[in-house]
Design an enzyme around this catalytic site. Sequence first.
Site, PDB file in Angstrom:
ATOM      1  N   GLU A  88       0.854  -1.189   0.000  1.00  0.00           N
ATOM      2  CA  GLU A  88       0.000   0.000   0.000  1.00  0.00           C
ATOM      3  C   GLU A  88       0.888   1.236   0.000  1.00  0.00           C
ATOM      4  OE1 GLU A  88      -2.667   2.525  -0.369  1.00  0.00           O
ATOM      5  OE2 GLU A  88      -3.522   0.519  -0.032  1.00  0.00           O
ATOM      6  N   ASP A 115       4.273   1.053  -4.594  1.00  0.00           N
ATOM      7  CA  ASP A 115       3.518   0.442  -5.686  1.00  0.00           C
ATOM      8  C   ASP A 115       3.932  -1.025  -5.769  1.00  0.00           C
ATOM      9  OD1 ASP A 115       2.586  -0.453  -8.221  1.00  0.00           O
ATOM     10  OD2 ASP A 115       2.566   1.616  -8.953  1.00  0.00           O
ATOM     11  N   ASP A 137      -8.642   1.052  -7.603  1.00  0.00           N
ATOM     12  CA  ASP A 137      -9.105   2.230  -8.342  1.00  0.00           C
ATOM     13  C   ASP A 137      -9.426   1.792  -9.767  1.00  0.00           C
ATOM     14  OD1 ASP A 137      -9.346   4.680  -9.759  1.00  0.00           O
ATOM     15  OD2 ASP A 137      -8.072   5.664  -8.265  1.00  0.00           O
ATOM     16  N   LYS A 141     -11.621   6.746 -16.901  1.00  0.00           N
ATOM     17  CA  LYS A 141     -11.365   7.315 -18.224  1.00  0.00           C
ATOM     18  C   LYS A 141     -10.541   6.358 -19.068  1.00  0.00           C
ATOM     19  CE  LYS A 141     -11.571  12.094 -16.580  1.00  0.00           C
ATOM     20  NZ  LYS A 141     -10.851  13.397 -16.446  1.00  0.00           N
ATOM     21  N   THR A 211     -14.751  -5.074   3.303  1.00  0.00           N
ATOM     22  CA  THR A 211     -13.853  -3.937   3.452  1.00  0.00           C
ATOM     23  C   THR A 211     -14.689  -2.666   3.553  1.00  0.00           C
ATOM     24  OG1 THR A 211     -13.638  -3.388   1.102  1.00  0.00           O
ATOM     25  CG2 THR A 211     -12.196  -5.111   1.962  1.00  0.00           C
ATOM     26  N   ARG A 212     -14.057  -1.580   3.991  1.00  0.00           N
ATOM     27  CA  ARG A 212     -14.778  -0.304   4.102  1.00  0.00           C
ATOM     28  C   ARG A 212     -15.226   0.187   2.730  1.00  0.00           C
ATOM     29  NH1 ARG A 212     -10.388   3.964   6.324  1.00  0.00           N
ATOM     30  NH2 ARG A 212     -10.069   2.260   7.800  1.00  0.00           N
TER      31      ARG A 212
END
Length: 235
Positions: A88, A115, A137, A141, A211-212
């Site tokens: 993370e 990363d 994520d 686009k 998870t949140r």
Amino acid sequence: MSDPVKRSTFYGRRQGRPLRKKATELVETVFPKIRISLEEIPEGKKLDLSQAFAGSNDPVWLEVGFGGGEHLAWQAAHNPDANIIGAEYFINGVASLLGHLDENGADNVRIYRGDVRDLLPFLPDNCLSKVFLLFPDPWHKARHNKRRFIQKETLDRLAELMVDGGEFRMATDDMGYLQWMLERTVPHPDFTWIAEGPADWDRRTEDWPQTRYEEKALKKGLKPGYLRFRRNDRV
């Protein structure tokens, strides 16, 4: 001194709101003890996983982008016979995971802050029993699709890293990314989708905590998809 490790271009947040006192203390005192540092790996060598986990040779799992760490901490507490690496970049996420580990007492976790694509080349082949990619994520686009973690080259590397019969789990609340995941992973020769009916992608298994990010998605009325793939046996 310049950083000897070539870094991937990272897109996204590195830090959010200032850390609270307890979180800051955990980052300053606990994180250095369980941190994986690429700079400490001898040139031309791979990460010594047994050494990283204090001599343990238990199966190794990897969570890519663990967010707030709820899932990883749960897995660590419920699977003490597994060694789990969490990757993370977001320092607030690292602090959150440290808080969860402080509460449940799990000591079978190591953290790579960065990363995960930079970490993968340093892992030895045939070392991962499970890999988790939960609510990454989606990069909506089209021009940003190349930033998505799921790419052919990434799947190729995961196939090298995973043991025969290993499990790769993915989840997303973005149907565009779900389709992207399926279009690239289903035809991959080294993975087989573990699904026999709608229930296999409509709901989590019992050993898959919420998870949140999933909670937020459900509150918005979104329906996540849950994917489980098996690493095929090598010929």
